[in-house]
Design a protein around this motif. Structure first.
Motif, PDB file in Angstrom:
ATOM      1  N   GLY A 146       4.015 -11.661   8.472  1.00 26.56           N
ATOM      2  CA  GLY A 146       4.499 -11.274   7.158  1.00 26.56           C
ATOM      3  C   GLY A 146       4.348 -12.388   6.141  1.00 26.56           C
ATOM      4  N   GLY A 147       4.778 -12.104   4.909  1.00 29.49           N
ATOM      5  CA  GLY A 147       4.708 -13.089   3.838  1.00 29.49           C
ATOM      6  C   GLY A 147       3.667 -12.710   2.800  1.00 29.49           C
ATOM      7  N   THR A 148       3.682 -13.430   1.680  1.00 24.45           N
ATOM      8  CA  THR A 148       2.773 -13.107   0.591  1.00 24.45           C
ATOM      9  C   THR A 148       1.315 -13.291   1.001  1.00 24.45           C
ATOM     10  N   PHE A 149       1.027 -14.319   1.791  1.00 20.90           N
ATOM     11  CA  PHE A 149      -0.366 -14.530   2.171  1.00 20.90           C
ATOM     12  C   PHE A 149      -0.821 -13.523   3.209  1.00 20.90           C
ATOM     13  N   ALA A 150       0.102 -13.004   4.014  1.00 24.42           N
ATOM     14  CA  ALA A 150      -0.259 -11.935   4.941  1.00 24.42           C
ATOM     15  C   ALA A 150      -0.685 -10.696   4.163  1.00 24.42           C
ATOM     16  N   MET A 151       0.053 -10.378   3.098  1.00 25.34           N
ATOM     17  CA  MET A 151      -0.343  -9.241   2.269  1.00 25.34           C
ATOM     18  C   MET A 151      -1.691  -9.506   1.592  1.00 25.34           C
ATOM     19  N   TYR A 152      -1.904 -10.730   1.142  1.00 31.34           N
ATOM     20  CA  TYR A 152      -3.182 -11.073   0.524  1.00 31.34           C
ATOM     21  C   TYR A 152      -4.335 -10.899   1.513  1.00 31.34           C
ATOM     22  N   SER A 153      -4.129 -11.314   2.751  1.00 26.54           N
ATOM     23  CA  SER A 153      -5.186 -11.174   3.754  1.00 26.54           C
ATOM     24  C   SER A 153      -5.480  -9.714   4.045  1.00 26.54           C
ATOM     25  N   VAL A 154      -4.443  -8.877   4.089  1.00 22.34           N
ATOM     26  CA  VAL A 154      -4.645  -7.441   4.305  1.00 22.34           C
ATOM     27  C   VAL A 154      -5.439  -6.838   3.145  1.00 22.34           C
ATOM     28  N   LEU A 155      -5.083  -7.214   1.932  1.00 23.58           N
ATOM     29  CA  LEU A 155      -5.805  -6.712   0.758  1.00 23.58           C
ATOM     30  C   LEU A 155      -7.271  -7.146   0.781  1.00 23.58           C
ATOM     31  N   CYS A 156      -7.511  -8.390   1.202  1.00 25.17           N
ATOM     32  CA  CYS A 156      -8.886  -8.891   1.242  1.00 25.17           C
ATOM     33  C   CYS A 156      -9.726  -8.146   2.266  1.00 25.17           C
ATOM     34  N   ARG A 157      -9.127  -7.700   3.336  1.00 25.41           N
ATOM     35  CA  ARG A 157      -9.879  -6.994   4.367  1.00 25.41           C
ATOM     36  C   ARG A 157     -10.146  -5.538   3.999  1.00 25.41           C
ATOM     37  N   HIS A 158      -9.274  -4.956   3.188  1.00 22.06           N
ATOM     38  CA  HIS A 158      -9.447  -3.555   2.828  1.00 22.06           C
ATOM     39  C   HIS A 158     -10.256  -3.369   1.547  1.00 22.06           C
TER      40      HIS A 158
ATOM     41  N   LEU B  13      -5.045 -12.834  -8.356  1.00 22.33           N
ATOM     42  CA  LEU B  13      -4.427 -12.424  -7.097  1.00 22.33           C
ATOM     43  C   LEU B  13      -4.319 -13.604  -6.142  1.00 22.33           C
ATOM     44  N   LEU B  14      -5.371 -14.404  -6.056  1.00 17.50           N
ATOM     45  CA  LEU B  14      -5.328 -15.598  -5.214  1.00 17.50           C
ATOM     46  C   LEU B  14      -4.271 -16.565  -5.714  1.00 17.50           C
ATOM     47  N   PHE B  15      -4.183 -16.732  -7.039  1.00 14.19           N
ATOM     48  CA  PHE B  15      -3.186 -17.635  -7.599  1.00 14.19           C
ATOM     49  C   PHE B  15      -1.771 -17.178  -7.243  1.00 14.19           C
ATOM     50  N   MET B  16      -1.520 -15.856  -7.278  1.00  9.46           N
ATOM     51  CA  MET B  16      -0.200 -15.347  -6.904  1.00  9.46           C
ATOM     52  C   MET B  16       0.119 -15.662  -5.448  1.00  9.46           C
ATOM     53  N   ALA B  17      -0.880 -15.484  -4.572  1.00  8.02           N
ATOM     54  CA  ALA B  17      -0.659 -15.788  -3.161  1.00  8.02           C
ATOM     55  C   ALA B  17      -0.381 -17.278  -2.967  1.00  8.02           C
TER      56      ALA B  17
END
Length: 678
Positions: free
Chosen positions: A83-95, A141-145
């Motif tokens: 979990g965490g903000t970077f986990a969400m970022y990684s999921v978004l990057c893969r989709h 988006l990267l800056f937010m993560a």
């Protein structure tokens, strides 16, 4: 019937016991928040109506953010258990193709795909296509993560300070002669001890953490119930939201500013999501709904009931509402709980730093795993920097109110970032109907936006600290990212292709010398330009040469079977080896094997199973050549590329790239962790 009962018992053990363990790891910061919430508020002659309004705000903040947002929604936005903000970022990057660095993107067609990457086949949404087209949107988006990670690091600086300081402040009640400097010195000494013990891990004492936090979690609401019965039995009427409306109508601007103190009641809620990798979603949900949430509701309502009858005791901390017969037991429990929560938050901070290092968004620092069983138990020998900052917060601010002002900025910024990224996950990945997206986004942005506007007024009163720390960290991350991006662009533009490698090896002055060479390569598609310089200067290449590339993926973990990928290249005796890692993976190789041993084993397996015979050499002969080369000698070659910043470079490039070179010169290589003798 017997088998059903056994299955039910198994399910209970599977969920209840981990839920109990979460008390000592996940919820330390959240459940200890009553120590400092009311003392952090800048109240002025509060009335009964004010306290009822404040409690109503805290109740609905805990309910909406804690129960609805985190337990009900955010825990489902995990990245294969992380979990965490970077986990969400990684999921978004893969989709959706919204990553930035080329090294973080997908695989080439010739390489096997990770099972985790199969979701990329999902058709992008309109919003996903917008991010794919807009480099500015991807950078935001990267800056937010990155900002979310920086704020969590700031959380690791402020939380231990305010927790320990608030707990030790209980000495001043029975002993008025104990001055604030003494409390600050004792708090600083305890934190220094916690940091010095960090390198030994917690495996020998972790069994005490959950009982200590359970004692706190279940005793404070008992005191709260006693306070309700004694001081204000009708206090639960404050649950009605109309008390919030009356509070703001009556206090206007001051009521809005007090939001900067009430937001502290939800401190630590972000840990529920950030620490998801240590426990299952079900365990965290059970623990929060069955113990943490009721404990906080009853503790805050009991404290409020006491303050209604003792309106000026808000600034004296948590201990005023503790009955005298149980004062010292509660002081001991509070102090131990503060230490345990601080220890967990410090470990979580190191874990965030490790994730950013693994993903190549932060200069490499040494990170040591203190537990073979728990990947989240990490420690950095550079922790003295974090220790100095924590102790400096105590000695510099001293007052819990000023630390609370700084603390509020960190908490609400992380939560607002989480809300925005959750909304993106809903739209791009979950394909949630727009009406439900609006039902989530609008109320939470309004609520958390109100909190943000209130805590921003606290910047001159201590809120500047997390901004300063976060901006420094964000600057370092951005410079590192920019430098790495420019270096990758250069290497990709000047890479050595397989055709060019064949031409170099065909030169009459170039010899194939006996031995095994591990040549470390930074790019995924092609070979580093340094190889050309090496062959021309050495006029040789070893009979067996393995180009090794470390690939950091935007996934939490990589399956051991896919961690080392081997590929045969066209020149005889030349292979490509890719070692893959997720952002929570331990860099050390499995079973204590060094790099050479594991790569050789995987290479032999690849040769034995390969059906691609590009030369007349048999499988047995190829393996024999490999063993002969390793017996002759094993050498490791790692090139070091540096920027030349010319006079015609822009001022921006001169500053950024020189700063990057400075960072690169003081950071360590990831290769020694793999057993490479450098």
């Amino acid at each position: 019937m017997t088998s059903l009962n056994c299955e039910q018992v198994g399910n209970v053990r599977k969920n209840i016991f981990p839920a109990y363990k979460t008390l000592g790891v996940v919820f330390g910061g959240l459940v200890t928040s009553p120590l400092y919430v009311y003392p952090s508020m800048n109240l002025s002659s509060p009335t009964e109506a004010d306290y009822l309004g404040i409690y109503s705000i805290m109740f609905w903040t805990l309910t909406l953010i804690g129960v609805v947002k985190y337990v009900g929604i955010a825990l489902n936005a995990d990245d294969h258990g992380e979990g965490g903000t970077f986990a969400m970022y990684s999921v978004l990057c893969r989709h959706a193709d919204i990553g930035i660095l080329p090294s973080k993107r997908g695989y080439s067609e010739e390489e096997p795909l990770l099972h985790e990457q199969s979701a990329t086949a999902i058709r992008s949404s309109k919003l996903g296509k917008f991010f794919e087209r807009s480099i500015t949107a991807r950078r935001v988006l990267l800056f937010m993560a990155i900002l979310g990670m920086c704020m969590l690091i700031g959380d690791g600086i402020l939380t231990p300070a305010i927790l320990v300081l608030s707990a030790i402040d209980g000495l001043r009640g029975p002993f008025p002669s104990v001055s604030k400097p003494v409390v600050e010195a004792l708090s600083a000494a305890i934190l220094i001890g916690v940091f010095l013990l960090q390198k030994y891990g917690t495996s020998k004492v972790s069994f005490l953490f959950s009982p200590i936090m359970a004692a706190w979690t279940f005793n404070t609401p008992i005191v709260g119930i006693y306070s309700i019965i004694r001081y204000y039995p009708g206090i639960f009427k404050a649950i009605s939201p109309h008390y919030i409306v009356h509070f703001f109508l009556r206090n206007k601007k001051q009521g809005w500013q007090l939001l900067g103190g009430t937001v502290l009641c939800i401190t630590g809620a972000e840990a529920m999501f950030a620490d998801l990798g240590h426990f299952s979603k079900k365990a965290i949900q059970i623990a929060f709904l069955s113990s943490i949430y009721p404990s906080l509701v009853l503790t805050y309502v009991g404290k409020t009931a006491y303050l209604i009858n003792n309106v000026n005791d808000f600034s004296d901390g948590f201990y005023k509402f503790i009955p005298r017969p149980v004062y010292w037991p509660m002081f001991v429990i509070a102090t131990l709980a503060a230490i345990v929560a601080s220890k967990s938050l410090i470990s979580a901070t190191f874990s965030v730093i490790k994730q950013s290092v693994v993903l190549d968004y932060f200069p490499r620092v040494k990170v040591v795993h203190t537990s073979d069983q728990k990947e989240g138990e990490v420690y950095s020998p550079k922790n003295y920097i974090l220790m100095v900052l924590c102790v400096g917060v105590i000695l510099g601010f001293g007052c819990g109110k000023e630390i609370g002002n700084a603390f509020g900025v960190v908490i609400i910024m992380v939560m607002l970032i989480t809300t925005i990224m959750l909304t993106l996950v809903m739209i791009i990945i979950w394909r949630t109907p727009p009406v439900f997206v609006r039902m989530f986004f609008i109320p939470f942005v309004i609520m958390e936006g109100s909190y943000v506007s209130a805590v921003f007024t606290k910047i001159p009163e201590g809120g500047w600290l997390p901004f300063a720390v976060s901006m420094i960290l964000a600057l370092i991350m951005f410079v590192w990212y920019y430098g790495r991006q420019r270096k990758i662009e250069y290497e990709m533009a000047n890479k050595i292709t397989l055709e060019r490698l064949g031409e170099l090896l065909a030169m009459p002055e170039v010899q194939r010398v006996p031995g095994l060479c591990f040549f470390y390569n930074n790019i995924q598609d092609g070979l580093t330009p340094i190889l050309g310089h090496y062959i021309k200067n050495m006029s040789s290449l070893h009979t067996v040469t393995i180009f090794v590339t470390l690939r950091y993926l935007l996934v939490s973990k990589v399956d051991q079977r896919e961690r080392i990928l081997i590929k045969r290249l066209r020149p005889r005796g030349v292979y490509q080896c890719t070692i893959q890692y997720g952002y929570v993976t331990n860099l050390s190789l499995k079973g204590g094997e060094d790099l050479v041993t594991q790569v050789m084993r995987c290479l032999k397996q690849h040769i034995a199973m390969s059906t691609d015979r590009r030369s007349s050499v048999s499988t047995e002969e190829e393996i024999a050549n490999l063993e002969a080369a390793s017996s002759a000698e094993v050498v490791h070659v790692r090139g070091k590329m540096r920027f030349y910043v010319g006079d015609n470079a822009s001022c921006f490039d001169k500053v950024m790239l020189r700063f990057y070179e400075f960072l690169h010169s003081i950071c360590r290589s990831a290769l020694p962790t793999l057993g490479m003798p450098l």
